[in-house]
Design an enzyme around this catalytic site. Structure first.
Site, mmCIF file in Angstrom:
data_model
loop_
_atom_site.group_PDB
_atom_site.id
_atom_site.type_symbol
_atom_site.label_atom_id
_atom_site.label_comp_id
_atom_site.label_asym_id
_atom_site.label_seq_id
_atom_site.Cartn_x
_atom_site.Cartn_y
_atom_site.Cartn_z
ATOM 1 N N GLY A 15 99.855 2.132 -43.814
ATOM 2 C CA GLY A 15 100.038 0.947 -42.978
ATOM 3 C C GLY A 15 101.493 0.535 -42.886
ATOM 4 O O GLY A 15 102.280 0.807 -43.786
ATOM 5 N N ASN A 116 99.691 4.207 -52.082
ATOM 6 C CA ASN A 116 98.881 5.062 -52.949
ATOM 7 C C ASN A 116 98.584 6.429 -52.351
ATOM 8 O O ASN A 116 98.797 7.462 -52.982
ATOM 9 C CB ASN A 116 97.525 4.392 -53.201
ATOM 10 C CG ASN A 116 97.634 3.296 -54.219
ATOM 11 O OD1 ASN A 116 98.258 3.496 -55.253
ATOM 12 N ND2 ASN A 116 97.061 2.150 -53.930
ATOM 13 N N ILE A 145 102.540 -3.609 -48.202
ATOM 14 C CA ILE A 145 102.431 -5.065 -48.304
ATOM 15 C C ILE A 145 101.442 -5.432 -49.403
ATOM 16 O O ILE A 145 101.530 -6.504 -49.974
ATOM 17 C CB ILE A 145 101.981 -5.717 -46.976
ATOM 18 C CG1 ILE A 145 100.619 -5.201 -46.508
ATOM 19 C CG2 ILE A 145 103.024 -5.510 -45.894
ATOM 20 C CD1 ILE A 145 99.991 -6.059 -45.418
ATOM 21 N N ASP A 146 100.511 -4.529 -49.691
ATOM 22 C CA ASP A 146 99.431 -4.846 -50.642
ATOM 23 C C ASP A 146 99.910 -4.997 -52.078
ATOM 24 O O ASP A 146 99.208 -5.566 -52.909
ATOM 25 C CB ASP A 146 98.350 -3.761 -50.587
ATOM 26 C CG ASP A 146 97.597 -3.774 -49.275
ATOM 27 O OD1 ASP A 146 97.493 -4.861 -48.676
ATOM 28 O OD2 ASP A 146 97.124 -2.718 -48.841
ATOM 29 N N MET A 190 95.066 -10.151 -45.706
ATOM 30 C CA MET A 190 94.872 -8.736 -46.026
ATOM 31 C C MET A 190 94.887 -8.480 -47.535
ATOM 32 O O MET A 190 95.395 -9.281 -48.308
ATOM 33 C CB MET A 190 95.961 -7.903 -45.365
ATOM 34 C CG MET A 190 95.739 -7.664 -43.880
ATOM 35 S SD MET A 190 97.062 -6.609 -43.211
ATOM 36 C CE MET A 190 96.428 -6.280 -41.565
ATOM 37 N N GLY A 191 94.418 -7.318 -47.914
ATOM 38 C CA GLY A 191 94.378 -6.916 -49.319
ATOM 39 C C GLY A 191 92.932 -6.677 -49.702
ATOM 40 O O GLY A 191 92.223 -7.597 -50.069
ATOM 41 N N GLU A 247 90.448 -10.644 -47.344
ATOM 42 C CA GLU A 247 89.482 -9.941 -46.482
ATOM 43 C C GLU A 247 88.470 -9.171 -47.317
ATOM 44 O O GLU A 247 87.395 -8.827 -46.846
ATOM 45 C CB GLU A 247 90.211 -8.973 -45.550
ATOM 46 C CG GLU A 247 90.967 -7.873 -46.311
ATOM 47 C CD GLU A 247 91.609 -6.818 -45.431
ATOM 48 O OE1 GLU A 247 91.431 -6.850 -44.207
ATOM 49 O OE2 GLU A 247 92.303 -5.948 -45.990
ATOM 50 N N LEU A 302 99.879 -9.413 -38.123
ATOM 51 C CA LEU A 302 101.186 -10.069 -38.153
ATOM 52 C C LEU A 302 101.769 -10.091 -39.551
ATOM 53 O O LEU A 302 102.967 -10.013 -39.739
ATOM 54 C CB LEU A 302 101.078 -11.488 -37.592
ATOM 55 C CG LEU A 302 100.611 -11.540 -36.137
ATOM 56 C CD1 LEU A 302 100.551 -12.968 -35.654
ATOM 57 C CD2 LEU A 302 101.505 -10.707 -35.243
ATOM 58 N N GLN A 303 100.910 -10.193 -40.569
ATOM 59 C CA GLN A 303 101.430 -10.271 -41.932
ATOM 60 C C GLN A 303 102.140 -8.987 -42.355
ATOM 61 O O GLN A 303 102.920 -8.995 -43.293
ATOM 62 C CB GLN A 303 100.315 -10.636 -42.926
ATOM 63 C CG GLN A 303 99.165 -9.661 -42.969
ATOM 64 C CD GLN A 303 97.863 -10.304 -43.415
ATOM 65 O OE1 GLN A 303 97.722 -10.748 -44.535
ATOM 66 N NE2 GLN A 303 96.877 -10.320 -42.526
#
Lengths: 417, 417
Positions: A15, A116, A145-146, A190-191, A247, A302-303
């Protein structure tokens, strides 16, 4: 310092983030500075490489302005992929193809910017290289981002996403106060399995903002009944209630909240479900039960792509890990990922190092239980101490005619066309 | 210049914008500069006033820093309402109450910052004042992201929302290009009956971005079949398709797309339906039909509260209309709204004037048919020439500890507590 006689190739995978291109610039510029003849960029990661789609980055990054624009360009400049290499002992045809392409391009160093799954690619390729006696060095550059990569203190991309989430949560909270009415706003973040990003909504709790009222991370089973009860209790003392959920929150029997809905779902190449609709489901449930106005806000892509609001700490570190990867390859390393090592929180000091990718690939780092409060509905001060340094300072977008300007890859220069 | 002997009151009404507080500052500062003793702020507009909830703005805006923070604070600082006054000839109890409160506070000038419904309030109150021989002057200050107020060239709030939508659309488009896969992204944008905001997605079409592929405004009936066909055609030439739709698009027989879904809906005090889910519905339909990845992005409240990305032209004009309202009241006017008059597009020159609120209240200005292309799926260059000057330049947020800082109203200073 060792000298390079051949070329370098770099790819972006997984991503996007708001700062992944800063890592690309870090690789490109450091490799050029250290004498690499050509720095190739894979189009859409290893998947594009397999179709021999690549560019000479010097054709696309020509000026200092290009570099500054590229740092501010969201999403993967080269394009990305979610391609999982087979195990080499089961299907080595793909490996043979990749190595023949790398040989044709006279590649010495291979860099892959990702999370990952991308580190799994570095692991497999570096193992295969050793097996066949290839001298190509494979180094992973962390990105997601995660923030769920192990060993590294944090991942580039996370700080900017956290800053975005904190800022937006403040604006959403303020918007929620505008009318003198009962309202529950649920922000979906997200996440999938790790709550690092959802926790960042707590940043909104500061001198000029109450912050969200409840925060639900995927690390803790989500009990719908207990949630409803908490909202009902909160409502006795305030009218506008703000809840942040991941999420990926799941009921105690392991069902995603979004699975309780009829939402059409997709499953990606790694078997991840494309989730959405948990906030909507909970908002509708509360609206129906209490008759209050409800609102579901999905922060959505957007994040991960809000380059107009990045953390300067993050974008600088993203550049540094790219440069450190090149340095590591020059020093003879392979099968390693660059990691960030935090020396201290206050003042924030962070350096880079490298680490065996075998111990990182396919491991998901979650938010430690002790960084989530006892009742499982907020993060602790320890979490905030961890995240706060990562969102500091800004990198002003380059605004042209009222909009943020980006650097675009012109596919006419694709090498195999 | 006439002198004021009494006090001033100001309220904010209707949906928030990113710059509505700049108008509040414009009223406050200009009134103070012209000698108003006390400038009161209604808490939650006329609805709060009826409960005698108001503040002395000088208690809350004390320093130049406060003013600069307030300009950058999203959502209505004083709180807002969606309260519709009854017709005075049917129920004048409410009017008597309002005027007795205004008398008690020794109010000479009354300012109301809002959109259509708020101008209706100004119309009714100024009419009633004339009827009972009250000398209180009522002036409307235009505000709405929807840009649907008549007579004024545009409304403060619109430019920043347009800038936000243009910027975000660019980031979403870039995010959509990251994977080499078939994908349709549908962005849902506010604007129930007028497509001004949805049209702003076209701003993303610039030197470094292709822009959205299709734009659907609520002014044109939306044919689902023809839409599907167009997407199918586009897909033959490109993989990532971006569609911008208004939340208010309707089928030829007048049904909202969101009404085709099971989404729980709410109806506000003005009878407006709270819409959402049109993008989701269309995305799911396309996903099911073609098997492509789809994504529905609701810009949601952020488009009206993103103070971190405002247009400086807009925030300056928002201030100016506030100041011009005070000037108009000082000059003896009542029952008027301040309007913006565009003198020229290039160079952009715009002045203020005032206009009879009776001719503005309850009228919705839509995008002219000739500013939408023939096939009804994009805006024309004329629309872009109109909107471009309104999104120019920025007002940097004041960032504190990594997040945008706002000014907060401390309710402990509420006058009736």
């Amino acid at each position: 310092m060792e000298h390079i006689r051949g070329n370098v190739i770099v790819g972006q995978s997984g991503g996007p983030t708001a700062v992944i291109n800063s890592s690309l610039v870090g690789v490109f510029k450091t490799a050029k500075d250290r004498g690499a003849k050509t720095v190739y960029g894979m189009r859409h990661g290893i998947q594009g490489l397999l179709e021999e789609k690549y560019v000479d980055l010097s054709d696309h990054i020509q000026t200092s302005l290009d570099i500054d624009l590229l740092k501010r360009t969201p999403s993967a400049f080269l394009g990305s992929c979610r391609y999982k290499l087979p195990e080499a002992d089961k299907d080595n045809g793909v490996y043979k193809k990749i190595f023949s392409i790398l040989k044709k391009l006279d590649i010495e160093f291979f860099f892959y910017i990702g999370g990952n799954d991308s580190m799994d690619t570095i692991r497999k390729l570096s193992d295969y290289a050793l097996e066949i006696g290839s001298s190509i060095r494979f180094i992973g550059v962390p990105k997601t981002i995660d923030n769920d990569l192990d060993i590294t203190d944090h991942t580039p991309g996370f700080g900017s996403a956290a800053k975005y989430i904190g800022s937006i949560t403040k604006e959403v909270i303020r918007d929620g106060l505008v009318f003198d009415q009962n309202m529950v706003t649920i922000i979906e973040i997200m996440g999938r399995n790790a709550g690092w990003l959802t926790g960042a909504s707590a940043l909104a709790k500061c001198e000029d903002c109450e912050g969200p009222d409840l925060i639900y991370l995927p690390e803790i089973p989500f009990d719908v009944e207990s949630f409803i009860k908490k909202v009902e209790e909160l409502h006795k003392v305030k009218k506008s209630i703000i809840v942040a959920i991941s999420e990926g929150i799941r009921t105690p029997d392991g069902k995603y909240i979004s699975e309780l809905t009829d939402t059409v779902e997709f499953i990606d190449a790694f078997g991840h479900k494309a989730l959405s609709g948990s906030a909507k489901y909970l908002a509708n449930m509360i609206g129906a039960k209490f008759g209050w106005k409800t609102r579901a806000i999905e922060l959505n892509t957007l994040q991960r792509s809000a380059s107009h609001l990045v953390s300067r700490v993050d974008i600088t570190e993203a550049y540094q890990v790219g440069g450190a990867a090149v340095k590591a390859a020059f020093e003879g390393l392979t099968g390693q990922m660059v990691i960030l090592k935090r020396v201290s929180d206050d003042p924030y000091i962070c350096t880079t190092d490298t680490y065996d990718v075998h111990k990182i690939a396919n491991v998901e780092k979650k938010v430690p239980r002790e960084w989530i409060n006892e009742t499982g509905d907020f993060v602790t001060q320890e979490y905030l101490n961890y995240v706060k340094p990562l969102i500091q300072a800004e990198l002003t977008p380059i605004m042209v005619d009222g909009l943020p300007r980006h650097l675009t890859l012109n596919d006419k220069n694709l090498k195999n066309i």
